[in-house]
Design a protein around this motif. Sequence first.
Motif, short mmCIF file in Angstrom:
data_model
loop_
_atom_site.label_atom_id
_atom_site.label_comp_id
_atom_site.label_asym_id
_atom_site.label_seq_id
_atom_site.Cartn_x
_atom_site.Cartn_y
_atom_site.Cartn_z
N HIS A 150 0.61 -0.94 -0.05
CA HIS A 150 -0.68 -0.36 0.05
C HIS A 150 0.99 1.37 -0.14
CE1 HIS A 150 -2.96 -2.44 1.21
NE2 HIS A 150 -3.98 -2.43 0.84
N ASN A 153 0.30 3.69 -2.85
CA ASN A 153 -0.20 5.34 -2.58
C ASN A 153 0.61 6.78 -2.63
OD1 ASN A 153 -2.77 3.53 -3.29
ND2 ASN A 153 -2.85 2.81 -0.80
N ASN A 165 -0.42 7.46 5.42
CA ASN A 165 -0.55 5.87 4.88
C ASN A 165 0.27 4.34 5.40
OD1 ASN A 165 2.31 4.31 2.42
ND2 ASN A 165 0.42 4.74 1.50
N GLN A 168 -2.35 3.45 6.96
CA GLN A 168 -2.76 2.12 6.49
C GLN A 168 -2.33 0.69 6.07
OE1 GLN A 168 -2.58 3.36 2.16
NE2 GLN A 168 -4.74 2.22 1.39
#
Length: 252
Positions: A150, A153, A165, A168
């Motif tokens: 991830h 991103n 981020n 996440q």
Amino acid sequence: MKKLYEKNEQTFAIVWIVVYCVLLSLANPLNEKIGIEYSASAIFCILLTIILFVFIRKNKLQERYGLCKSPVPARRFLYYVPLFIIATGNLWNGVAVNYSLSGAVCHIACMLCVGFLEEVIFRGFLFKAMEKDGINSAIIVSSVTFGIGHIVNLFNGSGMDLVNNLCQICFAIAIGFLLVTIFYRGGSLLPCIIVHSAINTLSTFANKAGLTLEKHMIHVLVLMFITVAYNLVLTKTLPKSQRANTNDTKDK
């Protein structure tokens, strides 16, 4: 594609991870050019979903990758109630309209496909390819790779900042461990696909108004606590494999 799969399943999984990440990164600037949020992303994800589903079905790999009903009774998984709670996380701060109608449709279509794609690629291809060399390493690598993935991103034009981020990534690693546990011990990827798609799709209507950094971090910590606790319960109460689950079910 079949030749690569038969030659080296692990390489096949890595290739799919790279293809998936690259295409979604390329989609972000295309979305802006088209002028509709997630339009190119939805197209790419739908195409990838069709390709993967056809490949799995054509080669009769549904059971291997969990596209089948679990032989384990739902009660052994506490009727998946914690998954429903986790899936609603994006709505805990309320509901909002974040996209135009066309943008919302594209976002929902994209997120539904992402749930399928990421589960099949990370929990299916990667985990099953590594499982024969060591279940613990397979669980760790598939979960951590899924979470760290991830980080794209930050660089793909999505506009996500560093703190969000990192939150996440941490949650993705935690949910990765939970979902691979459900797949490994239950033999079905369907609950994982459903909850993953639900988490992503409900983000379409997440209300970020008044959501301070502190509230967001508490939100993530609560979700991670539920995720880790549920994972520990399943680890303690369920046999270590689908075969053990099946035998245990028959004995009852």
